[in-house]
Design a protein around this motif. Structure first.
Motif, PDB file in Angstrom:
ATOM      1  N   GLN A   1     -36.855  44.006 -26.354  1.00 34.50           N
ATOM      2  CA  GLN A   1     -37.403  43.385 -25.148  1.00 34.50           C
ATOM      3  C   GLN A   1     -38.928  43.480 -25.132  1.00 34.50           C
ATOM      4  O   GLN A   1     -39.617  42.508 -24.824  1.00 34.50           O
ATOM      5  N   ALA A   2     -39.456  44.647 -25.474  1.00 31.67           N
ATOM      6  CA  ALA A   2     -40.914  44.821 -25.502  1.00 31.67           C
ATOM      7  C   ALA A   2     -41.540  43.896 -26.535  1.00 31.67           C
ATOM      8  O   ALA A   2     -42.582  43.278 -26.276  1.00 31.67           O
ATOM      9  N   ARG A   3     -40.920  43.794 -27.714  1.00 36.28           N
ATOM     10  CA  ARG A   3     -41.435  42.905 -28.757  1.00 36.28           C
ATOM     11  C   ARG A   3     -41.469  41.467 -28.249  1.00 36.28           C
ATOM     12  O   ARG A   3     -42.465  40.751 -28.417  1.00 36.28           O
ATOM     13  N   SER A   4     -40.408  41.051 -27.605  1.00 34.21           N
ATOM     14  CA  SER A   4     -40.337  39.693 -27.064  1.00 34.21           C
ATOM     15  C   SER A   4     -41.466  39.440 -26.065  1.00 34.21           C
ATOM     16  O   SER A   4     -42.126  38.399 -26.101  1.00 34.21           O
ATOM     17  N   GLU A   5     -41.690  40.399 -25.194  1.00 36.18           N
ATOM     18  CA  GLU A   5     -42.738  40.258 -24.186  1.00 36.18           C
ATOM     19  C   GLU A   5     -44.133  40.325 -24.810  1.00 36.18           C
ATOM     20  O   GLU A   5     -45.035  39.584 -24.409  1.00 36.18           O
ATOM     21  N   MET A   6     -44.326  41.221 -25.761  1.00 39.97           N
ATOM     22  CA  MET A   6     -45.641  41.370 -26.392  1.00 39.97           C
ATOM     23  C   MET A   6     -45.997  40.147 -27.245  1.00 39.97           C
ATOM     24  O   MET A   6     -47.166  39.815 -27.392  1.00 39.97           O
ATOM     25  N   LEU A   7     -44.985  39.481 -27.787  1.00 41.29           N
ATOM     26  CA  LEU A   7     -45.233  38.309 -28.624  1.00 41.29           C
ATOM     27  C   LEU A   7     -45.079  37.006 -27.848  1.00 41.29           C
ATOM     28  O   LEU A   7     -45.062  35.923 -28.447  1.00 41.29           O
ATOM     29  N   ALA A   8     -45.016  37.092 -26.530  1.00 44.65           N
ATOM     30  CA  ALA A   8     -44.873  35.894 -25.699  1.00 44.65           C
ATOM     31  C   ALA A   8     -46.004  34.914 -25.999  1.00 44.65           C
ATOM     32  O   ALA A   8     -47.164  35.302 -26.151  1.00 44.65           O
ATOM     33  N   GLY A   9     -45.647  33.658 -26.097  1.00 49.36           N
ATOM     34  CA  GLY A   9     -46.639  32.625 -26.369  1.00 49.36           C
ATOM     35  C   GLY A   9     -46.864  32.370 -27.853  1.00 49.36           C
ATOM     36  O   GLY A   9     -47.594  31.455 -28.221  1.00 49.36           O
ATOM     37  N   LEU A  10     -46.266  33.182 -28.702  1.00 50.35           N
ATOM     38  CA  LEU A  10     -46.361  32.984 -30.151  1.00 50.35           C
ATOM     39  C   LEU A  10     -45.042  32.400 -30.645  1.00 50.35           C
ATOM     40  O   LEU A  10     -43.975  32.911 -30.303  1.00 50.35           O
ATOM     41  N   ASP A  11     -45.124  31.346 -31.446  1.00 46.67           N
ATOM     42  CA  ASP A  11     -43.884  30.805 -31.993  1.00 46.67           C
ATOM     43  C   ASP A  11     -43.572  31.511 -33.313  1.00 46.67           C
ATOM     44  O   ASP A  11     -44.330  32.370 -33.774  1.00 46.67           O
ATOM     45  N   ASP A  12     -42.452  31.160 -33.922  1.00 46.08           N
ATOM     46  CA  ASP A  12     -42.020  31.829 -35.151  1.00 46.08           C
ATOM     47  C   ASP A  12     -43.062  31.720 -36.266  1.00 46.08           C
ATOM     48  O   ASP A  12     -43.276  32.668 -37.018  1.00 46.08           O
ATOM     49  N   GLU A  13     -43.711  30.572 -36.349  1.00 45.03           N
ATOM     50  CA  GLU A  13     -44.743  30.379 -37.372  1.00 45.03           C
ATOM     51  C   GLU A  13     -45.939  31.292 -37.119  1.00 45.03           C
ATOM     52  O   GLU A  13     -46.490  31.885 -38.051  1.00 45.03           O
ATOM     53  N   ASP A  14     -46.328  31.432 -35.854  1.00 40.26           N
ATOM     54  CA  ASP A  14     -47.429  32.340 -35.501  1.00 40.26           C
ATOM     55  C   ASP A  14     -47.090  33.774 -35.894  1.00 40.26           C
ATOM     56  O   ASP A  14     -47.928  34.488 -36.462  1.00 40.26           O
ATOM     57  N   VAL A  15     -45.867  34.187 -35.582  1.00 41.67           N
ATOM     58  CA  VAL A  15     -45.447  35.555 -35.876  1.00 41.67           C
ATOM     59  C   VAL A  15     -45.398  35.781 -37.386  1.00 41.67           C
ATOM     60  O   VAL A  15     -45.837  36.828 -37.880  1.00 41.67           O
ATOM     61  N   ALA A  16     -44.896  34.802 -38.130  1.00 41.41           N
ATOM     62  CA  ALA A  16     -44.856  34.924 -39.588  1.00 41.41           C
ATOM     63  C   ALA A  16     -46.268  35.029 -40.159  1.00 41.41           C
ATOM     64  O   ALA A  16     -46.528  35.838 -41.061  1.00 41.41           O
ATOM     65  N   GLN A  17     -47.182  34.234 -39.626  1.00 37.04           N
ATOM     66  CA  GLN A  17     -48.563  34.283 -40.095  1.00 37.04           C
ATOM     67  C   GLN A  17     -49.204  35.628 -39.744  1.00 37.04           C
ATOM     68  O   GLN A  17     -49.904  36.229 -40.562  1.00 37.04           O
TER      69      GLN A  17
END
Length: 147
Positions: free
Chosen positions: A109-125
């Motif tokens: 849940q924290a990861r989801s909230e902390m990465l809010a606004g980032l799509d899968d490509e953003d997270v991979a980058q």
């Protein structure tokens, strides 16, 4: 902008852990304990203590106290290694499973909230860039250790 990257790289992990620590506090878990349990769960049972310490980023002697506490709580067991009797392997007990499931839910849940606004490509980058920075840092350490 480049001057602030180092500060951001220190602030973000602290903030990330602080959010999780706050959410896990009602379970009576210190940061050291939940990180140790969670890392062991992710790596898999039977990790040598020294490998577990390295994965967490602490010295092996520093981990011993935490492992003693987790053992007293009935959450882990340490057993001698068959190949090297000086080495102890760490195993989770069945009593740790419900706690680890709760930790995982909080972390997810924290990861989801902390990465809010980032799509899968953003997270991979982001993951790729952080890996490159980490590799550079490890190369620097190795080079300076040789000096």
């Amino acid at each position: 902008m480049h001057q602030n990257i180092g500060l951001q790289l220190t602030r973000v992990p602290r903030l990330w852990r602080a959010v999780i620590d706050h959410r896990l506090a009602p379970l009576g878990l210190t940061q050291t304990r939940w990180i140790t349990l969670y890392t062991l769960w992710r790596l898999g049972d039977g990790q040598p203590q020294c490998d577990l310490a390295r994965s967490i980023g602490v010295e092996a002697p520093s981990l011993v106290r935490t492992l003693d506490q987790l053992s007293e709580q009935g959450l882990i067991e340490r057993c001698p290694c068959d190949q090297d009797r000086r080495t102890k392997r760490v195993f989770l007990t069945p009593a740790a499973t419900p706690l680890l499931e709760r930790i995982d839910a909080v972390v997810t849940q924290a990861r989801s909230e902390m990465l809010a606004g980032l799509d899968d490509e953003d997270v991979a980058q982001l993951a790729s860039l952080l890996s490159r920075i980490e590799d550079n840092g490890l190369a620097i350490q190795a080079r300076e250790a040789d000096d």
